[in-house]
Design a protein around this motif. Structure first.
Motif: not given
Length: 140
Positions: A126-130, A132-135
């Protein structure tokens, strides 16, 4: 030469296009001829929705299970009506209530009594996905 036709099963069970399915299949209507606003129709929908949710969501269920859930919801709503009459001091047909209860037990054993967990990502994913969206949002 003529047009090539795509082969369709001759048994009449081929899935129709969305435009050719019933309003019930498409989720537009609860039951034939019912607008869904009565207390009993809302309760039916609530029970069916909760049972489907308990089993992991309607999208994960076969049509057979969905049909069994509808039968369960109908019997449960009728049983609740009888129980409300009883609680209000009115007489009820004990045999009718027993038959509904027996039906509920049989249907629920076919549907399944265990609650299914919905798939959720683990915290790291979840954190990695979040991240990558923020980046990738373009703000620098």
């Amino acid at each position: 030469m003529g047009k090539t036709k795509t082969a369709r099963p001759r048994n009449g069970i081929a899935p129709p296009s969305a435009a050719n399915r019933s309003r019930i299949t498409n989720g537009k209507t609860l039951l034939p001829g019912i607008d869904g606003r009565s207390a009993l129709a809302r309760r039916f929908r609530d029970i069916a929705g909760q049972v489907a949710s308990d089993l992991g969501g309607a999208e994960r269920l076969s049509e057979v299970k969905l049909q069994l859930i509808r039968r369960f919801a109908g019997a449960a709503a009728l049983a609740e009506q009888l129980e409300a009459k009883l609680a209000n001091g009115q007489s009820v047909d004990v045999a009718e209530h027993a038959a509904l209860t027996s039906s509920l037990v049989r249907i629920s054993s076919r549907i399944g009594l265990t609650r299914a967990m919905k798939k959720v990502p683990d915290l790291r994913d979840y954190i990695e996905g979040k991240a990558s969206i923020d980046d990738g949002d373009g703000d620098e």
